[in-house]
Design a protein around this motif. Structure first.
Motif, PDB file in Angstrom:
ATOM      1  N   ASN A 154      11.410 -11.426  -4.957  1.00 60.35           N
ATOM      2  CA  ASN A 154      10.226 -10.814  -5.575  1.00 60.35           C
ATOM      3  C   ASN A 154      10.238  -9.296  -5.633  1.00 60.35           C
ATOM      4  N   LEU A 155      11.087  -8.641  -4.823  1.00 59.59           N
ATOM      5  CA  LEU A 155      10.995  -7.187  -4.680  1.00 59.59           C
ATOM      6  C   LEU A 155      12.339  -6.479  -4.855  1.00 59.59           C
ATOM      7  N   ASP A 156      13.252  -7.127  -5.543  1.00 57.06           N
ATOM      8  CA  ASP A 156      14.583  -6.549  -5.773  1.00 57.06           C
ATOM      9  C   ASP A 156      15.294  -6.176  -4.470  1.00 57.06           C
ATOM     10  N   GLY A 157      15.022  -6.932  -3.423  1.00 61.38           N
ATOM     11  CA  GLY A 157      15.724  -6.719  -2.167  1.00 61.38           C
ATOM     12  C   GLY A 157      15.239  -5.550  -1.339  1.00 61.38           C
ATOM     13  N   LYS A 158      14.117  -4.952  -1.735  1.00 62.12           N
ATOM     14  CA  LYS A 158      13.543  -3.843  -0.973  1.00 62.12           C
ATOM     15  C   LYS A 158      12.161  -4.266  -0.479  1.00 62.12           C
ATOM     16  N   ALA A 240     -10.656  -5.135   1.859  1.00 55.62           N
ATOM     17  CA  ALA A 240     -10.295  -3.996   1.013  1.00 55.62           C
ATOM     18  C   ALA A 240      -9.938  -4.414  -0.411  1.00 55.62           C
ATOM     19  N   GLY A 241      -9.824  -5.732  -0.644  1.00 59.01           N
ATOM     20  CA  GLY A 241      -9.421  -6.194  -1.971  1.00 59.01           C
ATOM     21  C   GLY A 241      -8.008  -5.759  -2.310  1.00 59.01           C
ATOM     22  N   ALA A 242      -7.144  -5.710  -1.317  1.00 57.22           N
ATOM     23  CA  ALA A 242      -5.772  -5.236  -1.512  1.00 57.22           C
ATOM     24  C   ALA A 242      -4.991  -6.168  -2.434  1.00 57.22           C
ATOM     25  N   GLU A 243      -4.025  -5.596  -3.121  1.00 54.05           N
ATOM     26  CA  GLU A 243      -3.163  -6.358  -4.016  1.00 54.05           C
ATOM     27  C   GLU A 243      -1.703  -6.167  -3.610  1.00 54.05           C
ATOM     28  N   GLY A 244      -0.935  -7.238  -3.731  1.00 57.84           N
ATOM     29  CA  GLY A 244       0.505  -7.140  -3.545  1.00 57.84           C
ATOM     30  C   GLY A 244       0.983  -7.184  -2.115  1.00 57.84           C
ATOM     31  N   THR A 245       0.106  -7.478  -1.158  1.00 59.08           N
ATOM     32  CA  THR A 245       0.502  -7.540   0.251  1.00 59.08           C
ATOM     33  C   THR A 245       0.350  -8.962   0.762  1.00 59.08           C
ATOM     34  N   ILE A 246       1.331  -9.435   1.525  1.00 62.98           N
ATOM     35  CA  ILE A 246       1.221 -10.740   2.157  1.00 62.98           C
ATOM     36  C   ILE A 246       1.356 -10.586   3.670  1.00 62.98           C
ATOM     37  N   VAL A 247       0.965 -11.649   4.378  1.00 68.92           N
ATOM     38  CA  VAL A 247       1.006 -11.644   5.845  1.00 68.92           C
ATOM     39  C   VAL A 247       1.833 -12.827   6.322  1.00 68.92           C
TER      40      VAL A 247
END
Length: 320
Positions: A154-158, A240-247
């Motif tokens: 999902n993140l190009d390896g970064k 916070a309604g954050a986007e793009g972060t997982i736990v």
């Protein structure tokens, strides 16, 4: 007349033997009093361990099961062990806060002839009967592998990572170190940004505060050493309604994390599953074997499971 007398004597003898014979032999651990020094009762998994001891102990034939909350405090645990020694408990079961600092107190138990069993966290106490746990380094390795795969897909390896460590117990320190070391091995240090790496203590509130203080920074993955850390992070992200972060979480079990994964929670995506029932069963079985004079392995680990959307169906039964 003689025959009747003989029969009467035989019946009387049989009845006398029957009444004099002892009842069916008890097991060697029947009625044994177990003093359990728990590390804490603050999170769901530790509470589940408490419940399992209280349920399984009587079922397996033990007598009193006295569970004390160590409250993540080494001195508290030392006092609890000393109390169990004074009260002459038959065995002490402990999940130590300080695996080294507790040794002199456990030596007092040994000198009093009380066997000691460790579960979850271990100790190098020389006369320890067994340590029943799970491979805490493996939880860090497994979560790192999952995060590395996620980054590659999902993140190009970064990946930008936030670490919610728990440093007041040795076993949770091992988890975070194994996670960080393995992630570097899999992705390379140049492909990882450590947004934060902080000790969250033990409460969801403190974990949420750390995440909130860093919310302005881009974060891809937040890693929690235990479920309170992961739950606190998910709460802060949601607020916070954050986007793009997982736990992801290095150790969880029960209805809360399983239902979140099953219902495709926006943030909480994965945990390492550790069955509280299994660790208690193996611990109590070890106590049984010891009192029966059987050999007990010094180290025993229960099986771990990586739980995410791909296999959550296998675990739904545990909370429905």
């Amino acid at each position: 007349m003689k025959k009747r007398t003989l029969v009467s004597l035989l019946l009387a003898t049989v009845m006398l033997v029957a009444f004099a014979a002892p009842a069916m032999a008890e097991t060697p651990w029947e009625g044994k009093r177990l003093g359990v020094v728990h590390i804490t009762l603050y999170d769901e998994w530790c509470k589940a361990v408490y419940d399992e001891f209280m349920a399984q102990g009587p079922e397996m034939g033990f007598g009193e099961i006295n569970i004390q909350d160590g409250n993540l405090n080494a001195e508290t645990q030392q006092k609890q062990v000393e109390d169990f020694i004074t009260q002459n408990y038959d065995a002490i079961l402990i999940d130590p806060v300080n695996s080294v600092g507790i040794i002199p107190t456990l030596e007092q138990a040994g000198a009093a002839g009380i066997p000691v069993f460790a579960f979850d966290s271990g100790t190098e106490y020389e006369d320890l009967i067994t340590h029943v746990a799970w491979d805490h380094a493996e939880t860090g390795i497994l979560t790192a592998q999952w995060v590395a795969d996620y980054a590659k897909e999902n993140l190009d390896g970064k990946v930008r990572v936030g670490v919610l460590a728990m440093l007041n117990a040795v076993h949770t320190q091992v988890r975070s170190e194994a996670f960080k070391t393995t992630l570097v091995e899999l992705l390379g240090e140049e492909n990882i940004t450590w947004v934060f790496d902080q000790d969250f203590g033990e409460t969801r509130e403190s974990a949420a505060n750390i995440v909130t203080n860093n919310i302005a920074k881009p974060i891809d993955v937040i890693w929690g050493a235990v479920d309170n850390a992961a739950q606190g992070a998910a709460n802060a992200l949601e607020l916070a309604g954050a986007e793009g972060t997982i736990v992801v979480c290095a150790g969880a079990w029960g209805s809360e994390p399983f239902s979140m994964i099953d219902n495709d929670h926006k943030y909480y995506k994965m945990c390492i599953g550790v069955s509280a029932a299994n660790i208690v069963t193996l611990t109590l079985e070890s106590v049984q074997k010891h009192f029966a004079g059987e050999e007990v392995p010094r180290q025993q680990n229960i099986e771990l499971a990586v739980i995410d959307a791909t296999n959550i169906d296998e675990f739904v039964k545990y909370y429905q």
